[in-house]
Design a protein around this motif. Structure first.
Motif, mmCIF file in Angstrom:
data_model
loop_
_atom_site.group_PDB
_atom_site.id
_atom_site.type_symbol
_atom_site.label_atom_id
_atom_site.label_comp_id
_atom_site.label_asym_id
_atom_site.label_seq_id
_atom_site.Cartn_x
_atom_site.Cartn_y
_atom_site.Cartn_z
ATOM 1 N N VAL A 85 79.313 29.882 -74.127
ATOM 2 C CA VAL A 85 80.640 30.096 -74.705
ATOM 3 C C VAL A 85 81.648 30.073 -73.559
ATOM 4 O O VAL A 85 81.503 30.819 -72.588
ATOM 5 C CB VAL A 85 80.725 31.424 -75.481
ATOM 6 C CG1 VAL A 85 82.155 31.657 -75.971
ATOM 7 C CG2 VAL A 85 79.762 31.416 -76.660
ATOM 8 N N LYS A 86 82.654 29.218 -73.675
ATOM 9 C CA LYS A 86 83.678 29.080 -72.643
ATOM 10 C C LYS A 86 85.010 29.604 -73.174
ATOM 11 O O LYS A 86 85.422 29.288 -74.289
ATOM 12 C CB LYS A 86 83.832 27.610 -72.216
ATOM 13 C CG LYS A 86 82.682 27.074 -71.382
ATOM 14 C CD LYS A 86 82.715 27.662 -69.983
ATOM 15 C CE LYS A 86 81.649 27.044 -69.095
ATOM 16 N NZ LYS A 86 81.663 27.601 -67.742
ATOM 17 N N LYS A 87 85.679 30.403 -72.350
ATOM 18 C CA LYS A 87 87.022 30.877 -72.679
ATOM 19 C C LYS A 87 88.015 29.937 -72.010
ATOM 20 O O LYS A 87 88.071 29.844 -70.789
ATOM 21 C CB LYS A 87 87.220 32.316 -72.201
ATOM 22 C CG LYS A 87 88.538 32.953 -72.642
ATOM 23 C CD LYS A 87 88.650 34.374 -72.153
ATOM 24 C CE LYS A 87 87.612 35.283 -72.823
ATOM 25 N NZ LYS A 87 87.899 35.459 -74.272
ATOM 26 N N THR A 126 94.664 31.029 -75.684
ATOM 27 C CA THR A 126 93.325 31.240 -75.132
ATOM 28 C C THR A 126 92.328 31.337 -76.284
ATOM 29 O O THR A 126 92.479 32.175 -77.181
ATOM 30 C CB THR A 126 93.278 32.512 -74.279
ATOM 31 O OG1 THR A 126 94.216 32.392 -73.198
ATOM 32 C CG2 THR A 126 91.888 32.707 -73.686
ATOM 33 N N ASP A 162 87.960 30.933 -77.510
ATOM 34 C CA ASP A 162 86.543 30.902 -77.141
ATOM 35 C C ASP A 162 85.890 29.696 -77.822
ATOM 36 O O ASP A 162 85.941 29.579 -79.052
ATOM 37 C CB ASP A 162 85.838 32.188 -77.570
ATOM 38 C CG ASP A 162 86.290 33.391 -76.749
ATOM 39 O OD1 ASP A 162 86.670 33.197 -75.583
ATOM 40 O OD2 ASP A 162 86.297 34.520 -77.293
ATOM 41 N N ARG A 207 82.412 27.631 -78.421
ATOM 42 C CA ARG A 207 80.946 27.672 -78.329
ATOM 43 C C ARG A 207 80.420 26.263 -78.093
ATOM 44 O O ARG A 207 80.649 25.352 -78.884
ATOM 45 C CB ARG A 207 80.351 28.240 -79.612
ATOM 46 C CG ARG A 207 78.831 28.509 -79.493
ATOM 47 C CD ARG A 207 78.253 28.951 -80.824
ATOM 48 N NE ARG A 207 78.245 27.873 -81.782
ATOM 49 C CZ ARG A 207 77.279 26.949 -81.863
ATOM 50 N NH1 ARG A 207 76.257 26.968 -81.011
ATOM 51 N NH2 ARG A 207 77.344 25.995 -82.772
#
Length: 376
Positions: free
Chosen positions: A149-151, A224, A226, A228
């Motif tokens: 998971v990248k923010k 911003t 999140d 996946r």
């Protein structure tokens, strides 16, 4: 008496003569915002430019008017030009009459306005879906294999909160050009007709341009989110995040947001699709006699059986030890292990004696077949 040469409608909008309607509409909207009287208060040249842009769009956005303009230009009303689809059937053609005026106004349009009582329809606000956004993100080999998971912080066009996407705020005010009637008078020779006001579109009222978005209906903001990233992606994979692209205009749906992954290489595993490839060293005795050895995999250590008489460079396969498939849930690729025989250095006298004894017991020349094929 001197005559004023009108600028070609296509040049005025800055489009090609074969431009599709979408391109003409986009050019008109851009110029209309640029020269709108509300954004240029007191500037007569901008107001005249705005009227010219509106006139050009009124002609080029109508298929019949555009066809006549392409064929006859500004002299269409004097030539009695009639579109091919209107050539048959009984009708009244007023295009051949010249009432002595030098105005470029199409008489047929004026006459139709006269019989409609000068009624004008309010311009329809055209909505366009939001465009998609793409963002490249670097991930490690293990993040690609296992998923992560990248923010991310992205900049996108969102609906303006001040005007709710309409581009205008406050109660509509009376149009200063037509005085609220929605019509302006135009003269063709000795005849006078009422036409829809180009500034208010015939509504008689104009809104105040939103000071936040300047009439665009959208503003650029950072967000911003999140994201996946599923297990099994590779370099060039596209991960879709629906509804997080640019906002549409006038209530149209937003676009999508796409992640383009760039996977960093691994020092030990080489990936080809969902399969993995690696090189494992073995000893001379393991290659000659066969053995069970341990090799690294994505799941840890696994045993691999080396058959007797294995040559250096031979590949063995471990099923379902590769990368998880993105398209087929629960399926994995394979792991291919290339065996590399490591020959010991004869630094000890006992080792050298054993190798000499082995050469006497196995005198065969492995290159004999090679020479035989080369000379054939």
């Amino acid at each position: 008496m001197a005559t004023t040469t009108k600028q070609d409608y296509y040049e005025l909008l800055g489009v090609d003569r074969k431009a599709p309607q979408k391109e003409i509409r986009q050019a008109y909207r851009k110029l209309a915002r640029k020269y709108h009287p509300d954004l240029n208060p007191g500037d007569k040249s901008s107001e005249e430019k705005f009227k010219s842009v509106q006139e050009a769009y009124d002609v080029l956005s109508d298929a019949k008017k555009r066809q006549m303009y392409d064929q006859f230009g500004f002299d269409a009303d004097r030539r009695g030009a009639t579109p091919p689809e209107e050539a048959s059937g009984q009708h009244f053609d007023f295009g051949g009459f010249d009432f002595g005026g030098s105005s470029g106004t199409n008489f047929r349009d004026l006459f139709s306005q006269f019989f409609r009582g000068g009624a004008a329809e309010a311009p329809e606000q055209e909505s366009e879906p939001g465009s998609d956004l793409e963002y490249q993100v670097d991930i490690t080999f293990w993040e690609a294999v296992r998923g992560t998971v990248k923010k991310l912080t992205i900049a996108r066009l969102e609906t303006c909160d001040n005007c709710h996407g309409s581009g205008s705020v406050g109660a509509p005010q009376v149009c200063t050009v037509c005085g609220g009637t929605g019509q302006v008078a135009q003269t063709s020779g000795r005849m006078r007709f009422n036409l829809p006001c180009s500034r208010c579109g015939g509504t008689g009222r104009v809104g105040t341009i939103c000071p936040v978005c300047r009439g665009e209906g959208r503003v650029r903001r950072s967000e911003t989110i999140d994201v996946r990233i599923p297990a099994g992606v590779q370099s060039g994979s596209r991960v879709r995040v629906p509804g997080h692209g640019n906002a549409g205009t006038h209530g149209a749906p937003p676009g999508d947001f796409y992640i383009i992954t760039e996977v960093q290489p691994h020092p030990y595993f080489q990936r080809r699709g969902d399969d993995l490839y690696t090189v494992v060293p073995i000893t001379v005795t393991e290659a000659a006699l066969g053995a069970k050895i341990e090799v690294p995999t994505l799941d840890g250590r696994s045993q691999l059986r080396v058959p007797p008489g294995t040559s250096s460079g031979q590949k063995l396969r471990l099923r379902d030890k590769g990368v998880p498939s993105v398209r087929q849930h629960g399926k994995r690729g394979d792991l291919y292990v290339e065996l590399q025989v490591v020959v010991p250095k004869p630094v000890d006298e006992r080792v050298r004696n054993l190798l000499r004894e082995l050469a006497e017991l196995e005198p065969a020349n492995p290159r004999s077949e090679l020479f035989a094929r080369a000379s054939a």
